[in-house]
Design a protein around this motif. Structure first.
Motif, short mmCIF file in Angstrom:
data_model
loop_
_atom_site.label_atom_id
_atom_site.label_comp_id
_atom_site.label_asym_id
_atom_site.label_seq_id
_atom_site.Cartn_x
_atom_site.Cartn_y
_atom_site.Cartn_z
N VAL A 1 0.79 -1.20 -0.01
CA VAL A 1 0.01 0.04 0.19
C VAL A 1 0.89 1.15 0.01
O VAL A 1 0.97 2.23 -0.84
CB VAL A 1 -1.03 -0.08 1.35
CG1 VAL A 1 -1.77 1.19 0.95
CG2 VAL A 1 -1.87 -1.33 1.34
N GLN A 2 1.63 1.50 1.09
CA GLN A 2 2.47 2.58 1.26
C GLN A 2 1.73 3.89 0.90
O GLN A 2 2.40 4.75 -0.13
CB GLN A 2 3.59 2.47 0.39
CG GLN A 2 4.49 1.10 0.82
CD GLN A 2 5.94 1.03 0.23
OE1 GLN A 2 6.68 2.17 0.46
NE2 GLN A 2 6.19 0.03 -0.51
N ALA A 3 0.60 4.06 1.42
CA ALA A 3 -0.03 5.24 1.05
C ALA A 3 -0.39 6.18 2.24
O ALA A 3 -0.49 5.41 3.37
CB ALA A 3 -1.45 5.18 0.47
N ILE A 4 -0.46 7.63 2.20
CA ILE A 4 -1.05 8.31 3.24
C ILE A 4 -2.06 8.92 2.86
O ILE A 4 -2.09 9.65 1.53
CB ILE A 4 0.11 9.44 3.64
CG1 ILE A 4 1.50 8.65 3.99
CG2 ILE A 4 -0.14 10.37 4.90
CD1 ILE A 4 2.75 9.57 3.96
N TRP A 5 -3.28 9.22 3.70
CA TRP A 5 -4.38 9.85 3.00
C TRP A 5 -4.66 11.05 4.07
O TRP A 5 -4.41 11.01 5.15
CB TRP A 5 -5.68 8.99 3.32
CG TRP A 5 -5.72 7.53 2.42
CD1 TRP A 5 -5.82 7.64 1.06
CD2 TRP A 5 -5.07 6.52 2.66
NE1 TRP A 5 -5.56 6.44 0.55
CE2 TRP A 5 -5.06 5.34 1.44
CE3 TRP A 5 -4.78 5.81 3.99
CZ2 TRP A 5 -4.74 4.11 1.72
CZ3 TRP A 5 -4.30 4.50 3.99
CH2 TRP A 5 -4.56 3.63 2.92
N ALA A 6 -5.31 12.11 3.58
CA ALA A 6 -6.03 12.97 4.39
C ALA A 6 -7.55 12.97 4.51
O ALA A 6 -8.13 12.37 3.31
CB ALA A 6 -5.44 14.61 3.97
N PHE A 7 -8.06 13.30 5.63
CA PHE A 7 -9.67 13.35 5.63
C PHE A 7 -10.04 14.75 6.15
O PHE A 7 -9.14 15.72 7.10
CB PHE A 7 -10.12 12.29 6.55
CG PHE A 7 -9.67 10.84 6.51
CD1 PHE A 7 -10.75 10.15 6.32
CD2 PHE A 7 -8.33 10.47 6.46
CE1 PHE A 7 -10.28 8.73 5.92
CE2 PHE A 7 -8.22 9.22 6.31
CZ PHE A 7 -8.95 8.25 6.03
N ASP A 8 -11.15 15.19 5.79
CA ASP A 8 -11.91 16.31 6.59
C ASP A 8 -12.28 15.74 7.93
O ASP A 8 -12.71 14.69 7.81
CB ASP A 8 -12.94 16.82 5.84
CG ASP A 8 -12.37 17.56 4.57
OD1 ASP A 8 -11.26 17.73 4.42
OD2 ASP A 8 -13.43 17.54 3.50
N TYR A 9 -12.04 16.39 8.99
CA TYR A 9 -12.38 15.77 10.47
C TYR A 9 -13.53 16.81 11.19
O TYR A 9 -12.96 17.90 11.14
CB TYR A 9 -10.91 15.71 11.24
CG TYR A 9 -11.46 14.84 12.57
CD1 TYR A 9 -11.50 13.57 12.53
CD2 TYR A 9 -11.34 15.48 13.79
CE1 TYR A 9 -11.60 12.90 13.53
CE2 TYR A 9 -11.54 14.69 14.91
CZ TYR A 9 -11.77 13.49 14.87
OH TYR A 9 -11.81 12.80 16.03
N ASP A 10 -14.42 16.22 11.38
CA ASP A 10 -15.69 17.01 11.97
C ASP A 10 -15.12 16.91 13.75
O ASP A 10 -15.35 15.83 14.19
CB ASP A 10 -16.94 16.15 11.71
CG ASP A 10 -17.94 17.25 12.35
OD1 ASP A 10 -17.85 17.76 13.66
OD2 ASP A 10 -19.18 17.72 11.74
#
Length: 297
Positions: free
Chosen positions: A174-183
């Protein structure tokens, strides 16, 4: 930027460093040994406490009893260190693992004091997508499943204002970094998108930290580097450490301007070229960090 060895800890998997501002001390864990460690800045004193199962991730407790919340093998626990070198353990939340042979891995608190932690199959070679990410809202509350289908959830971090969450999967597939909007009110992440594809950079993404500028620091496991990415996902700098497997980083020191890095000492590997593997290091990163939120603050 020279990396200073602060302790030749020889940890099997040194993880989850957390700076304790009240004690001016660094705490961290050695996962397979089930140990909580502390290194004190004033005199370099080192102390360890033994848990009764693998100990993967920690956050300071904000309640009057203090202590630590910890992700272990069978769930989340409150741990209270004793003068005898043991840990008084109180269960907080159990976890329904997808299969046998799993444990918690990376974890930390969001800015509101909720504890987040991911689980993984200990036999990483299977590449099984049975790992999951959970949120724990407080004492007496159950775990809330937030993401599943992961192999090795890692790299948890929250932006300075708490409105962005970062998460990685460090497995070689995989070796992925994700970003999310966070409530920040509900504690729910949304709008998952790729932040950094670590296959484009040296090292697999491991443990992370955020600085005051909102930049994301991630250990490049297998590459002996700690990378800094700007909030728009651009590589800003890479700092070397004298071991191949840096595991997680944390800001600390009186001005929160030291970057501490824990590392892994793999068993059955010739370590002649990296005798300090498993040690804890201090770097001058040219940036300042943020105080880690306490659980239940």
């Amino acid at each position: 930027m020279h990396a200073e060895l602060i302790l030749d800890a020889r940890n099997g998997t040194g993880e989850s460093p957390v700076w304790h501002p009240g004690e001016q001390a660094l705490y961290w864990v050695d996962i397979p040994a089930g140990q909580l460690h502390r290194w004190r800045l004033a005199d370099g004193a080192h102390q360890r406490w033994q848990a009764d199962q693998m100990l993967a991730c920690i956050a300071r407790g904000a309640s009057p009893e203090g202590g630590w919340i910890a992700g272990m093998q069978s769930g989340l626990f409150h741990l209270q260190p004793t003068a005898q070198g043991t840990l008084v353990s109180r269960p907080l939340a159990s976890v329904a693992h997808a299969r046998e042979g799993m444990r918690f891995n990376d974890g930390r608190c969001d800015r509101q004091g909720r504890f987040w932690a991911g689980t993984m199959l200990m036999d990483m070679q299977q590449g099984a997508t049975v790992g999951a990410l959970y949120r724990h809202d407080g004492d007496g509350q159950p775990l809330h499943l937030q993401q599943d289908g992961m192999i090795v959830p890692n790299g948890l971090a929250f932006s300075p204002d708490g409105t962005r969450m970062y998460l990685s999967d460090s497995h070689p597939q995989v070796q992925a970094i994700w970003a999310f909007d966070y409530d920040t009110d509900s504690g729910i992440p949304s709008n998952r998108r790729l932040f950094v594809d670590m296959r484009d950079y040296p090292g697999r993404p491991d443990g992370a930290a955020i600085d005051q500028d909102g930049c994301y620091w991630i250990c490049g496991n297998d590459a002996g580097l700690v990378h800094r990415f700007t909030p728009d996902g651009k590589l800003d700098r890479s700092l070397p450490v004298p071991v191949k497997k840096p595991a997680m980083c944390a800001f600390g020191g009186p001005g929160l301007d030291t970057l501490f890095v824990t590392s892994i000492r793999p068993a059955g590997v010739d370590l002649a070229d990296q005798p300090l593997a498993g040690g804890v290091f201090a770097l001058n990163p040219g940036a300042k960090g943020l105080e880690e939120p306490a659980w239940g603050n």
